[in-house]
Design an enzyme around this catalytic site. Structure first.
Site, PDB file in Angstrom:
ATOM      1  N   LYS A  20       0.825  -1.211   0.000  1.00 56.72           N
ATOM      2  CA  LYS A  20       0.000   0.000   0.000  1.00 56.72           C
ATOM      3  C   LYS A  20       0.854   1.253   0.000  1.00 56.72           C
ATOM      4  O   LYS A  20       2.035   1.261   0.383  1.00 56.72           O
ATOM      5  CB  LYS A  20      -0.946   0.003   1.203  1.00 56.72           C
ATOM      6  CG  LYS A  20      -0.283  -0.157   2.578  1.00 56.72           C
ATOM      7  CD  LYS A  20       0.275   1.133   3.164  1.00 56.72           C
ATOM      8  CE  LYS A  20       0.957   0.917   4.498  1.00 56.72           C
ATOM      9  NZ  LYS A  20       1.679   2.125   4.984  1.00 56.72           N
ATOM     10  N   VAL A 122      11.082  -4.726   2.306  1.00 63.47           N
ATOM     11  CA  VAL A 122      11.036  -4.992   3.739  1.00 63.47           C
ATOM     12  C   VAL A 122      11.341  -3.710   4.503  1.00 63.47           C
ATOM     13  O   VAL A 122      12.272  -2.981   4.160  1.00 63.47           O
ATOM     14  CB  VAL A 122      12.047  -6.100   4.107  1.00 63.47           C
ATOM     15  CG1 VAL A 122      12.102  -6.306   5.617  1.00 63.47           C
ATOM     16  CG2 VAL A 122      11.666  -7.403   3.409  1.00 63.47           C
ATOM     17  N   GLY A 129       4.881  -6.752   5.457  1.00 65.61           N
ATOM     18  CA  GLY A 129       4.624  -7.746   6.489  1.00 65.61           C
ATOM     19  C   GLY A 129       3.141  -7.896   6.771  1.00 65.61           C
ATOM     20  O   GLY A 129       2.651  -9.008   7.025  1.00 65.61           O
ATOM     21  N   ALA A 131       0.794  -7.410   4.572  1.00 69.09           N
ATOM     22  CA  ALA A 131       0.246  -8.160   3.437  1.00 69.09           C
ATOM     23  C   ALA A 131       0.503  -9.652   3.601  1.00 69.09           C
ATOM     24  O   ALA A 131      -0.359 -10.483   3.282  1.00 69.09           O
ATOM     25  CB  ALA A 131       0.845  -7.652   2.126  1.00 69.09           C
ATOM     26  N   ASP A 163      -2.070  -2.353   9.880  1.00 71.98           N
ATOM     27  CA  ASP A 163      -2.272  -2.330   8.430  1.00 71.98           C
ATOM     28  C   ASP A 163      -2.830  -3.637   7.869  1.00 71.98           C
ATOM     29  O   ASP A 163      -3.142  -3.714   6.680  1.00 71.98           O
ATOM     30  CB  ASP A 163      -0.947  -2.022   7.714  1.00 71.98           C
ATOM     31  CG  ASP A 163      -0.467  -0.594   7.936  1.00 71.98           C
ATOM     32  OD1 ASP A 163      -1.299   0.253   8.297  1.00 71.98           O
ATOM     33  OD2 ASP A 163       0.733  -0.342   7.746  1.00 71.98           O
TER      34      ASP A 163
END
Length: 326
Positions: A20, A122, A129, A131, A163
């Site tokens: 995102k 990363v 992470g 996702a 998230d």
């Protein structure tokens, strides 16, 4: 003689979930739980993490990584072995935590092995992470025949990270609280971006702490944030030039203070014709908005020729979904 009986092959379910961009990120004061109140406007983009969940006997959950395709982040100068070194392959991995939380909530006795394909940088401020966690939830929900609906999965997701619920949902959305209270936002057409990762990640807690320091030094009056109405209107209009005028990120000054070379990358993208440039979330990935698909591809090529790793994507993209053949 009876024919030999061969055990059935383990079942595997493959799921992708998007990274995102925060097209608006307003940050409020610190909360008692150590988080900050935020009003974020998320846009999912077409850079996907992938999780393959395979059934294993017993209740154990393990994780490994598979190299990403060469044309995606994860295998270039800022990826590959360096990416892998920064991803925990134990109970601290968000995908493992998500699978374990689902296992507990649905009272599942089976186990799973999770194979990750990482394409989102990363510690890059793009929710890679998260996702992974969203993809693991969807994959294991199908693998274990849990039958949980989207609302139940979202509740579990919120306990993993702020998230993660958005990675399940995808599209465009307003996130309040710590980002987990989601309301879908209308967006017309596609917006085209160029993403530039940098070799060293930024710790999200460290960026928030730096923002607090900057604000305290300036004597700023920090209030509870609200979603930016101008950004919401720009997304609904479908006009990239309108969106370019209103993009914002309260964490950008802190990210730039901790990683000064980002300022040069932002300037380089603007020089090469980006409509707008901003640090994505807590950084250090930088996002450039293009006027259309061809413009974004040209910009990515220009930045690559000038020594940066750059990749064209679009959004809004769909949320976590099972891939064909799973």
């Amino acid at each position: 003689m009876s024919p030999a009986v061969h055990p059935a092959s383990p079942r595997t379910v493959r799921v992708q979930a998007p990274g995102k961009i925060n097209v608006s990120l307003r940050v409020g004061p610190p909360r008692d739980d150590g988080y900050h109140s935020v009003a974020s406007i998320y846009l999912a983009v077409s850079l996907y993490e992938e999780v393959a969940a395979t059934s294993v006997p017993g209740g154990g959950i393990t994780v490994s990584m598979k190299p990403a395709d060469p044309q995606h982040f994860g295998s270039g100068p800022t990826g590959g072995q360096e990416q892998e070194a920064n991803v925990p392959l134990d109970a601290g991995n968000l995908a493992v935590r998500a699978a374990a939380a689902l296992q507990d909530a649905a009272q599942v006795g089976d186990g799973a092995h999770l194979e990750l394909v990482k394409r989102v940088p990363v510690a890059g401020g793009m929710g890679g992470g998260s996702a992974d966690a969203a993809a693991a939830l969807v994959a294991c929900n199908a693998l274990w025949d849990c039958g949980l609906e989207a609302e139940s999965l979202s509740r579990i997701a919120a306990g993993i990270g702020a998230d993660v619920p958005f990675a399940l949902l995808g599209g465009a959305a307003v996130g309040l609280g710590i980002g987990e209270r989601l309301t879908p936002a209308p967006a017309t057409g596609l917006f085209h971006w160029v993403l530039v990762p940098t070799p060293a990640g930024l710790s999200t807690p460290r960026v928030y702490a730096e923002l607090d320091r900057i604000r305290a030094e300036a004597g700023a009056d920090v209030v509870e944030p609200a979603a930016d109405a101008n950004v919401l209107r720009a997304l609904e209009s479908g006009d990239p030039a309108t969106l370019a005028e209103v993009l914002n990120n309260d964490l950008e000054p802190a990210a730039l203070a901790l990683a000064p070379p980002l300022a040069g990358i932002l300037a380089q993208g603007r020089r090469h014709g980006a409509l707008a440039a901003l640090v994505s979330g807590s950084g250090p990935t930088v996002a450039f908005l293009g006027s259309g698909a061809e413009d974004a591809v040209r910009l990515a090529h220009s930045l690559t020729r000038n020594g940066l790793e750059a990749f064209a994507v679009h959004g809004p993209a769909g949320g976590a979904s099972i891939l064909p053949g799973a």
